[in-house]
Design a protein around this motif. Sequence first.
Motif, mmCIF file in Angstrom:
data_model
loop_
_atom_site.group_PDB
_atom_site.id
_atom_site.type_symbol
_atom_site.label_atom_id
_atom_site.label_comp_id
_atom_site.label_asym_id
_atom_site.label_seq_id
_atom_site.Cartn_x
_atom_site.Cartn_y
_atom_site.Cartn_z
ATOM 1 N N SER A 71 0.831 -1.197 0.000
ATOM 2 C CA SER A 71 0.000 0.000 0.000
ATOM 3 C C SER A 71 0.871 1.254 0.000
ATOM 4 O O SER A 71 1.985 1.246 0.498
ATOM 5 C CB SER A 71 -0.885 -0.006 1.253
ATOM 6 O OG SER A 71 -1.507 1.238 1.418
ATOM 7 N N GLN B 209 -6.556 -4.543 7.276
ATOM 8 C CA GLN B 209 -7.436 -3.623 6.570
ATOM 9 C C GLN B 209 -6.578 -2.568 5.883
ATOM 10 O O GLN B 209 -5.495 -2.233 6.350
ATOM 11 C CB GLN B 209 -8.460 -2.983 7.503
ATOM 12 C CG GLN B 209 -7.868 -2.130 8.600
ATOM 13 C CD GLN B 209 -8.931 -1.451 9.411
ATOM 14 O OE1 GLN B 209 -9.597 -0.561 8.907
ATOM 15 N NE2 GLN B 209 -9.087 -1.853 10.659
ATOM 16 N N GLU B 210 -7.086 -2.085 4.733
ATOM 17 C CA GLU B 210 -6.292 -1.146 3.951
ATOM 18 C C GLU B 210 -7.199 -0.134 3.265
ATOM 19 O O GLU B 210 -8.298 -0.460 2.831
ATOM 20 C CB GLU B 210 -5.494 -1.924 2.906
ATOM 21 C CG GLU B 210 -4.588 -1.085 2.053
ATOM 22 C CD GLU B 210 -3.700 -1.957 1.201
ATOM 23 O OE1 GLU B 210 -2.931 -2.765 1.750
ATOM 24 O OE2 GLU B 210 -3.798 -1.833 -0.039
ATOM 25 N N LYS B 211 -6.693 1.081 3.167
ATOM 26 C CA LYS B 211 -7.365 2.149 2.438
ATOM 27 C C LYS B 211 -6.277 2.898 1.674
ATOM 28 O O LYS B 211 -5.309 3.366 2.289
ATOM 29 C CB LYS B 211 -8.103 3.074 3.400
ATOM 30 C CG LYS B 211 -8.938 4.128 2.726
ATOM 31 C CD LYS B 211 -9.738 4.905 3.758
ATOM 32 C CE LYS B 211 -10.664 5.878 3.078
ATOM 33 N NZ LYS B 211 -11.419 6.661 4.057
ATOM 34 N N GLU C 171 -13.871 6.630 -0.208
ATOM 35 C CA GLU C 171 -13.161 5.393 -0.519
ATOM 36 C C GLU C 171 -13.364 4.376 0.608
ATOM 37 O O GLU C 171 -13.200 4.707 1.781
ATOM 38 C CB GLU C 171 -11.673 5.662 -0.707
ATOM 39 C CG GLU C 171 -10.914 4.452 -1.167
ATOM 40 C CD GLU C 171 -9.449 4.773 -1.364
ATOM 41 O OE1 GLU C 171 -8.629 4.017 -0.841
ATOM 42 O OE2 GLU C 171 -9.142 5.779 -2.023
ATOM 43 N N ALA C 172 -13.688 3.160 0.264
ATOM 44 C CA ALA C 172 -13.957 2.121 1.250
ATOM 45 C C ALA C 172 -12.657 1.442 1.692
ATOM 46 O O ALA C 172 -11.695 1.368 0.939
ATOM 47 C CB ALA C 172 -14.899 1.078 0.679
ATOM 48 N N TYR C 173 -12.673 0.949 2.908
ATOM 49 C CA TYR C 173 -11.592 0.080 3.372
ATOM 50 C C TYR C 173 -11.778 -1.282 2.746
ATOM 51 O O TYR C 173 -12.885 -1.710 2.432
ATOM 52 C CB TYR C 173 -11.653 -0.083 4.901
ATOM 53 C CG TYR C 173 -11.170 1.109 5.651
ATOM 54 C CD1 TYR C 173 -9.828 1.233 6.004
ATOM 55 C CD2 TYR C 173 -12.041 2.121 6.034
ATOM 56 C CE1 TYR C 173 -9.371 2.327 6.720
ATOM 57 C CE2 TYR C 173 -11.593 3.220 6.743
ATOM 58 C CZ TYR C 173 -10.263 3.324 7.072
ATOM 59 O OH TYR C 173 -9.805 4.398 7.769
ATOM 60 N N GLU C 174 -10.668 -2.002 2.574
ATOM 61 C CA GLU C 174 -10.703 -3.375 2.100
ATOM 62 C C GLU C 174 -9.971 -4.244 3.094
ATOM 63 O O GLU C 174 -9.090 -3.787 3.810
ATOM 64 C CB GLU C 174 -10.003 -3.491 0.741
ATOM 65 C CG GLU C 174 -10.680 -2.693 -0.359
ATOM 66 C CD GLU C 174 -9.930 -2.811 -1.670
ATOM 67 O OE1 GLU C 174 -10.600 -3.116 -2.677
ATOM 68 O OE2 GLU C 174 -8.698 -2.613 -1.683
ATOM 69 N N MET D 158 -7.400 -7.155 3.280
ATOM 70 C CA MET D 158 -6.364 -7.725 2.418
ATOM 71 C C MET D 158 -5.823 -9.000 3.054
ATOM 72 O O MET D 158 -5.832 -9.152 4.269
ATOM 73 C CB MET D 158 -5.231 -6.722 2.192
ATOM 74 C CG MET D 158 -5.690 -5.367 1.678
ATOM 75 S SD MET D 158 -6.503 -5.427 0.092
ATOM 76 C CE MET D 158 -5.119 -5.660 -0.980
#
Length: 168
Positions: A130, A152-154, A162-165, A167
Amino acid sequence: LLVRSDDAGSTFTTPVPLAPGSPYLSFGQIALASLGANDVRAVFTAFDLYFGGAEIAYAGSTSGGESFSEPVLLSPIDHFNSYAPDVAAGWGIAVAWSDFDAWTGVTEIQVRVSTDGGATFSEQKRVDDSFGYACCPTIALAGDSTIYVAWQEKIDPFAFDEAYEVMF
């Protein structure tokens, strides 16, 4: 402090310190892993109240938590914020944490591994790619050498749309 119950939570032992106290340190975020009744592995965040920043430390016990090894610093003393540690035990001991660099604004996921019961740890390795905000890892060990890490990543921590994902 750590307590133990050998009767499914009906009673607990007297609390035992994991790390010595200091007027310049504040402890936070703790994670535990175990390979059995006498094996306890702990990682925790140590906040430096004098110089600032937070670092990740490890301590282990092979006496069921009656005593712990001297804490070992796993994150570099860089006066930035290392936080949200997790630990896994199995074929080795693996530790993951979030590491925020105030100069770049990037938060990374770092991992270190011990294959000798916590006596030594590998160099830290960044596992995310990231350029934004990667946080709050969880780690697991499987088989003879497999490490699983999720977080979790943003991409842009300042973009509200923008949503967090999650990973892996």
